[in-house]
Design an enzyme around this catalytic site. Sequence first.
Site, PDB file in Angstrom:
ATOM      1  N   HIS A 195       0.925  -0.945  -0.229  1.00 39.45           N
ATOM      2  CA  HIS A 195       0.073   0.033   0.065  1.00 39.45           C
ATOM      3  C   HIS A 195       0.859   1.243   0.059  1.00 39.45           C
ATOM      4  O   HIS A 195       2.030   1.056   0.300  1.00 39.45           O
ATOM      5  CB  HIS A 195      -0.937  -0.151   1.071  1.00 39.45           C
ATOM      6  CG  HIS A 195      -0.077  -0.089   2.508  1.00 39.45           C
ATOM      7  ND1 HIS A 195       0.380   0.905   3.085  1.00 39.45           N
ATOM      8  CD2 HIS A 195       0.117  -1.104   3.434  1.00 39.45           C
ATOM      9  CE1 HIS A 195       1.169   0.666   4.159  1.00 39.45           C
ATOM     10  NE2 HIS A 195       0.902  -0.588   4.310  1.00 39.45           N
ATOM     11  N   GLU A 271      -2.378  -7.000   7.581  1.00 40.51           N
ATOM     12  CA  GLU A 271      -1.039  -7.065   8.365  1.00 40.51           C
ATOM     13  C   GLU A 271      -0.864  -7.931   9.595  1.00 40.51           C
ATOM     14  O   GLU A 271      -1.905  -8.174  10.294  1.00 40.51           O
ATOM     15  CB  GLU A 271      -0.578  -5.610   8.438  1.00 40.51           C
ATOM     16  CG  GLU A 271       0.828  -5.492   9.080  1.00 40.51           C
ATOM     17  CD  GLU A 271       1.990  -6.069   8.212  1.00 40.51           C
ATOM     18  OE1 GLU A 271       2.130  -7.341   8.270  1.00 40.51           O
ATOM     19  OE2 GLU A 271       2.756  -5.158   7.474  1.00 40.51           O
TER      20      GLU A 271
END
Length: 391
Positions: A195, A271
């Site tokens: 990202h 994550e």
Amino acid sequence: MARRFVVEADGGSRGNPGPAGYGAVVLDAETGEPLAEVAEYIGTATNNVAEYKGLIAGLRAAYALDPEAEVRVRMDSKLVIEQMSGRWKIKHPDMRPLAAEAKAIMPPGQLTYEWIPREKNKHADRLANEAMDAGKRGEQWQPKVPPGGTLAAGAPEAAAPADDALAEAAATGAPAVGWGSADLGTPATFVLLRHGETPLTPEKRFSGSGGTDPGLSDVGRHQAERVAAALAARGTIQAIVTSPLRRCRETAEAVARRLGLDVRVEEGLRETDFGAWEGLTFAEVKERHPDDLEAWLASSKVAPTGGGESFAAVTRRVALSRDKLIARYTGRTVLLVTHVTPIKTLVRLALGAPPESLFRMELSAASLSAVAYYADGNASLRLLNETAHLR
């Protein structure tokens, strides 16, 4: 004046359904010069699916050359031409998402459609058959026309530009000599996008799935648009899958808007949960939890302070998601928008590297990596931490 292109596209299936492929060529409308060729073996599919895939690939190739161009699409598929022209209803459920994908690539005011007999669509038909033949050999079809113009007669094919490593990464060829002679088909290729930046990224703070779930910063949004433009120009992405966390969804949506694709959320791509370390810098964790940090660095089975996830736990869920996605996207090129730990884990597993290798890889915000997965279980790392699109 806007440039004018002709897109000729075709698709075929040897069995209907059976081994299938598509081909498309972008021509200069004034001169008839081929400007780009695209083709791909797509595994088992019907003729109609392959024809729609050819249309989508041709439109993307034209868009990459000039998003403002006027495009006339010519195909020998009466079904596709009539449906895309709006004269026939799209009844088959497999066709509806493909038609929607094609319509999203360019504004309708720039497009016209024309049916042509098969004998006038020989270029695209040849490309589709070349792709099917290559797929049968376990190879990736390679273009003979570089983007923007034709090769001179007898000239060697142009090499990929040095800064276009993703195009090389997305190429899905046969395993290297020494891997055996079995026909392994086209691999599933995962293009791994970290990202864009959040407000926490430049401060190098732990930011996992147990924290505040920050969105992209202004820099991160700019990075997302840059990588979206690069991926659109290369035209290889066929699907987009993202972590559920906000920063990944925002990055994925920027790419999806440019490519005209939907976004699928995969929970296993989130994550690591860094527990009590969320929002802290490494130095702050070392000061507050020195023993826990030392144990964490020494063993993949140790979790961060406060009930976070160990790297071993992350590896299990990432591997499970990997296997699910390989099964879903066999033979396709898929963009996975995710985080540092999942990307490093996929790379580590592809290489058969030990857990400590996670600490020896650099992954920049909005960087691209790629791994190809073959039918025999082998994996090939094609790209790591590519950032040319940000420069």
